[in-house]
Write an enzyme that holds these catalytic residues in place. Structure first.
Site, PDB file in Angstrom:
ATOM      1  N   HIS A   1       2.750  -1.089  -2.214  1.00 59.25           N
ATOM      2  CA  HIS A   1       2.897  -0.921  -0.715  1.00 59.25           C
ATOM      3  C   HIS A   1       4.347  -1.678  -0.324  1.00 59.25           C
ATOM      4  CE1 HIS A   1       1.087  -4.864  -1.174  1.00 59.25           C
ATOM      5  NE2 HIS A   1       1.112  -5.180   0.340  1.00 59.25           N
TER       6      HIS A   1
ATOM      7  N   HIS B   1       5.102  -4.270   2.002  1.00 58.07           N
ATOM      8  CA  HIS B   1       5.402  -5.325   2.308  1.00 58.07           C
ATOM      9  C   HIS B   1       6.496  -6.206   1.461  1.00 58.07           C
ATOM     10  CE1 HIS B   1       1.270  -5.970   4.456  1.00 58.07           C
ATOM     11  NE2 HIS B   1       1.998  -5.550   5.016  1.00 58.07           N
TER      12      HIS B   1
ATOM     13  N   ASP C   1       6.760  -9.059   0.298  1.00 60.77           N
ATOM     14  CA  ASP C   1       6.473  -9.894  -0.908  1.00 60.77           C
ATOM     15  C   ASP C   1       6.025  -8.766  -1.922  1.00 60.77           C
ATOM     16  OD1 ASP C   1       3.930  -9.241   0.657  1.00 60.77           O
ATOM     17  OD2 ASP C   1       3.118 -10.977  -0.384  1.00 60.77           O
ATOM     18  N   HIS C   2       6.185  -7.729  -1.826  1.00 62.52           N
ATOM     19  CA  HIS C   2       5.711  -6.684  -2.997  1.00 62.52           C
ATOM     20  C   HIS C   2       7.001  -5.919  -3.228  1.00 62.52           C
ATOM     21  CE1 HIS C   2       1.616  -7.476  -3.359  1.00 62.52           C
ATOM     22  NE2 HIS C   2       1.745  -8.059  -2.041  1.00 62.52           N
TER      23      HIS C   2
ATOM     24  N   HIS D   1      -5.201  -1.859   4.078  1.00 60.13           N
ATOM     25  CA  HIS D   1      -4.252  -3.020   4.226  1.00 60.13           C
ATOM     26  C   HIS D   1      -2.840  -2.533   4.815  1.00 60.13           C
ATOM     27  CE1 HIS D   1      -2.473  -6.865   3.201  1.00 60.13           C
ATOM     28  NE2 HIS D   1      -1.630  -6.486   2.646  1.00 60.13           N
TER      29      HIS D   1
ATOM     30  N   ASP E   1      -2.531  -5.375  -3.140  1.00 65.99           N
ATOM     31  CA  ASP E   1      -3.206  -6.263  -2.130  1.00 65.99           C
ATOM     32  C   ASP E   1      -4.837  -5.412  -1.558  1.00 65.99           C
ATOM     33  OD1 ASP E   1      -1.517  -8.124  -2.507  1.00 65.99           O
ATOM     34  OD2 ASP E   1      -0.747  -8.009  -0.087  1.00 65.99           O
TER      35      ASP E   1
ATOM     36  N   HIS F   1      -2.357 -11.707  -6.007  1.00 65.03           N
ATOM     37  CA  HIS F   1      -2.340 -13.067  -5.476  1.00 65.03           C
ATOM     38  C   HIS F   1      -3.203 -13.865  -6.013  1.00 65.03           C
ATOM     39  CE1 HIS F   1       0.563 -12.446  -2.009  1.00 65.03           C
ATOM     40  NE2 HIS F   1      -0.030 -11.062  -1.941  1.00 65.03           N
TER      41      HIS F   1
END
Length: 257
Positions: free
Chosen positions: A59, A61, A63-64, A117, A136, A174
């Site tokens: 996805h 985001h 941090d991805h 999400h 996530d 995570h």
């Protein structure tokens, strides 16, 4: 046919993310599963003697997908990601939707649409290897916050993951497990499997050991977000016969926990 195995290298990055490099030794191809930290991924690939050929984003985001461009510049890799979020995925080359496949050397990943999400979130299931990278969408004893989708959408996505073979190893993004455990024990106080799992989690974290990956069969027995179709849990949450409302109740409680 030779059984195809994947070498999976897990390493911590950023604050609580995990990075994953997946290596298929027949072809020498290596996939970065998401890109939280470009420098760390490149350093770990060099340390393993692998060259990154693929990025598989789950996805959009940061941090991805935030390391996509630096890794692509350094390796000339191909970036795969969700078609529904293509405009937000830096450097995307191949747009993927549920039912698509990614050929990775002699291995094949099937794409699952798991929105909730984020609206375009996808997961990668390597069926022959009993392995899934779920980003996530799902965590050990948890699931992602429902930022963009609806509770019904998220429950439907989790139901797709629930339907995978129970021996599937789940790589989530995570290290949230211990915090998730503290919440889970407030939802199903009499779950003996959960109590045993929490003991193991606490022991691992006390030694600084990871709790990821996990196995689907363990999560089916203990993860409250996957158990919203359990009649006893539905009644305890005040929504007998309604999995979506039960899931929404559990997610709401976790959001304010």
């Amino acid at each position: 046919m030779t059984n195809i195995t994947l070498d999976i290298h897990r390493f911590p990055c950023l604050n609580d993310n995990y990075g994953f490099l997946v290596h298929e030794h027949f072809s020498g191809e290596t996939a970065a599963i998401d890109t939280p930290d470009a420098e760390k991924y490149l350093a770990e690939a060099k340390r393993m003697g692998w060259h990154i050929t693929h990025i598989l984003n789950t996805h959009w985001h940061p941090d991805h997908a935030g390391g996509n461009l630096k890794i692509k510049e350094a390796t000339d890799c191909i970036i795969y990601g969700p078609a529904g979020e293509a405009e937000k995925i830096p450097g995307i080359d191949v747009h993927l939707s549920g039912g698509d496949t990614v050929e990775f050397g002699r291995a094949t990943a099937r794409v699952l649409d798991v929105p909730g999400h984020t609206l375009g979130h996808i997961a990668y299931h390597f069926a022959e290897q009993n392995t899934a990278f779920v980003g996530d969408a799902l965590f050990a004893l948890g699931c992602g916050r429902v930022f963009e989708g609806t509770m019904e959408m998220m429950w439907n996505s989790l139901s797709k993951l629930k339907a995978l073979p129970p021996e599937t190893t789940l790589y989530c993004a995570h290290e949230y497990t211990q915090a998730n455990a503290r919440f889970a024990e407030t939802i199903e106080t009499g779950n003996a499997d959960l109590a045993a799992y929490i003991k193991d989690i606490d022991a691992r974290r006390a030694k600084g050991q990871p709790t990821v990956p996990t196995r689907l069969e363990k999560e089916l027995a203990t993860n409250p977000f996957l158990r919203a179709d359990n009649p006893e849990l539905q009644s305890a949450m005040g929504h007998p016969g309604d999995a979506v409302a039960t899931f929404a109740e559990i997610r709401s409680r976790k959001d304010s926990f």
